[in-house]
Write an enzyme that holds these catalytic residues in place. Structure first.
Site, PDB file in Angstrom:
ATOM      1  N   GLY A 140       0.863  -1.316   0.077  1.00  0.00           N
ATOM      2  CA  GLY A 140      -0.001   0.016   0.083  1.00  0.00           C
ATOM      3  C   GLY A 140       0.845   1.347  -0.050  1.00  0.00           C
ATOM      4  O   GLY A 140       0.563   2.233  -0.415  1.00  0.00           O
ATOM      5  N   THR A 141       2.167   1.083   0.585  1.00  0.00           N
ATOM      6  CA  THR A 141       3.064   2.317   0.749  1.00  0.00           C
ATOM      7  C   THR A 141       3.532   2.660  -0.536  1.00  0.00           C
ATOM      8  O   THR A 141       3.397   3.685  -1.152  1.00  0.00           O
ATOM      9  CB  THR A 141       4.080   1.999   1.506  1.00  0.00           C
ATOM     10  OG1 THR A 141       3.480   1.879   3.051  1.00  0.00           O
ATOM     11  CG2 THR A 141       5.190   3.194   1.527  1.00  0.00           C
ATOM     12  N   THR A 144      10.693  -7.480 -12.250  1.00  0.00           N
ATOM     13  CA  THR A 144      10.109  -8.835 -12.377  1.00  0.00           C
ATOM     14  C   THR A 144       8.806  -8.632 -11.479  1.00  0.00           C
ATOM     15  O   THR A 144       9.009  -8.417 -10.154  1.00  0.00           O
ATOM     16  CB  THR A 144      10.905  -9.758 -12.227  1.00  0.00           C
ATOM     17  OG1 THR A 144      12.138  -9.508 -13.297  1.00  0.00           O
ATOM     18  CG2 THR A 144      10.361 -11.215 -12.453  1.00  0.00           C
ATOM     19  N   CYS A 163       2.728   6.591  21.152  1.00  0.00           N
ATOM     20  CA  CYS A 163       4.159   6.924  20.665  1.00  0.00           C
ATOM     21  C   CYS A 163       4.210   6.213  19.264  1.00  0.00           C
ATOM     22  O   CYS A 163       4.434   5.193  19.106  1.00  0.00           O
ATOM     23  CB  CYS A 163       4.981   6.340  21.520  1.00  0.00           C
ATOM     24  SG  CYS A 163       6.476   5.616  21.226  1.00  0.00           S
TER      25      CYS A 163
END
Length: 394
Positions: free
Chosen positions: A70-71, A236, A324
């Protein structure tokens, strides 16, 4: 172990794994070498998976580009689109609760002369469509808004946001990674030009994702090399994972109608059960417009990560809502960095030390909810007794 972190990744469906296996052992050819049988088999399987992904989101097969995550899809959408429109405008709009792979990319573009507008959200995590309409100006070239926020589960008014972008002639990218397999996706209804999904979030393998690029939308590739994926993504292709993603899409399309209502029922039971146990528990995200099976909350006096670890000892795996984000991001390595999502939805930082997210999948059963409701009171009480803030206020 009761697994309740399905927004981060789901258990692959056994049928998906079985579909992938021959492409490790028999059909192992390079899909670019499709002039002989082994390569051609890999190529044809990859193209069949492309059709399955397209049908899952209401697109055409030639509008699907395979990526690794997704990134990567989000990076390709934003950087690729802006690389093609570099001289057409320098204004980008996102929300203040976007995933790091959108927020960080866009923030870095400030160095290239772009102006960024981060739309505020209400206490439920929703963008007001009127705010988007006001923010768009003649210099705006791209809007990128997440469909579902994984931390608080809120489902945006994505169709309306897309309508506004379309009426203004502005490109619209949707990060739908946390939505796929749990919320219906139709790129035509969403009025989007680009949309990201990743198979690990809906019972497929890691390492396979896709970017929908609407016909007529122009991007540049981010990597130099061959001409795989029409030049948008050289290298690839990961054929076994792509085949698995195609199968996961087909299964989700066929079976969401069966498991989503069950997830909604378990979500309701968990929400109501938790609300009846504690006076100082606060839910985050919108109560009704949220991903099925997702419940998120914070508890006064208790650190989210402490609760996460104690629940893990009880055999329950869930997610901290990132009080955090990472010590690496702090000016002082001993400081905690408050979650931008929690801050954006108005959670008070002076008494909130982190939220918890519980996200269920088709593999969860009602007894899992019963177990959570059974162990939570004792766990919370122990952590409260260890908290100096709780003892002070008592």
């Amino acid at each position: 172990m009761i697994y309740l972190d399905n927004v981060a990744g789901t258990k692959p469906d056994q049928r998906v794994i079985e579909k992938m296996m021959p492409f490790f052992t028999e059909h192992y050819g390079n899909p670019s070498a499709h002039f002989y049988p082994i390569g051609r088999e890999a190529f044809e399987a990859m193209e069949a998976a492309r059709v399955q992904v397209a049908e899952f989101i209401g697109a055409k097969a030639d509008e699907i580009v395979f990526t690794s995550s997704g990134t990567e899809s989000n990076n390709l959408a934003i950087k690729g689109f802006l690389g093609h429109t570099a001289n057409k405008g320098k204004h980008i709009i996102i929300s203040e609760i976007e995933h790091f792979s959108v927020d960080t990319v866009v923030t870095k573009l400030l160095n290239d002369g772009y102006k960024i507008t981060k739309l505020k959200v209400d206490n439920g995590g929703l963008v007001n469509p009127a705010d988007l309409e006001k923010a768009i100006n003649e210099d705006t070239v791209l809007v990128s808004i997440q469909y579902v926020n994984p931390e608080i589960g809120t489902i945006q008014y994505t169709e309306k946001l897309g309508e506004i972008c379309k009426s203004k002639g502005v490109a619209f990218h949707v990060d739908a990674v946390a939505a796929a397999g749990f919320v219906e996706i139709d790129v035509n209804k969403l009025n989007c030009d680009m949309l990201s999904i990743a198979s690990q979030n809906f019972f497929g393998p890691k390492g396979a994702a896709a970017l929908f690029i609407k016909e007529g939308t122009k991007l540049i590739g981010l990597m130099d090399g061959g001409f795989q994926e029409r030049g948008y993504r050289s290298g690839t292709e990961n054929v076994p994972a792509i085949v698995g993603m195609g199968e996961a899409c087909a299964l989700a399309k066929a079976e969401m109608g069966d498991y989503v209502p069950r997830l909604v029922a378990m979500q309701k039971k968990l929400w109501e059960g938790l609300s009846g146990q504690f006076d100082f528990l606060h839910f985050t995200g919108h109560e009704s417009r949220r991903r099925p099976g997702h419940v998120s909350f914070w508890i006064e006096y208790i650190e989210g990560e402490s609760l996460l670890m104690w629940l893990s000892l009880k055999g329950i795996a869930c997610a901290s809502g990132s009080a955090c984000s990472s010590n690496i991001l702090a000016d002082d390595e001993d400081d905690l960095v408050a979650s931008s999502v929690l801050t954006a939805v108005g959670v008070p930082t002076d008494i909130c030390a982190g939220s918890l997210g519980m996200s269920m999948s088709r593999y969860n059963i009602e007894e899992d909810v019963d177990k959570v409701l059974e162990v939570m009171p004792e766990t919370v009480q122990k952590l409260c007794e260890m908290s100096p803030m709780y003892n002070r206020d008592k």
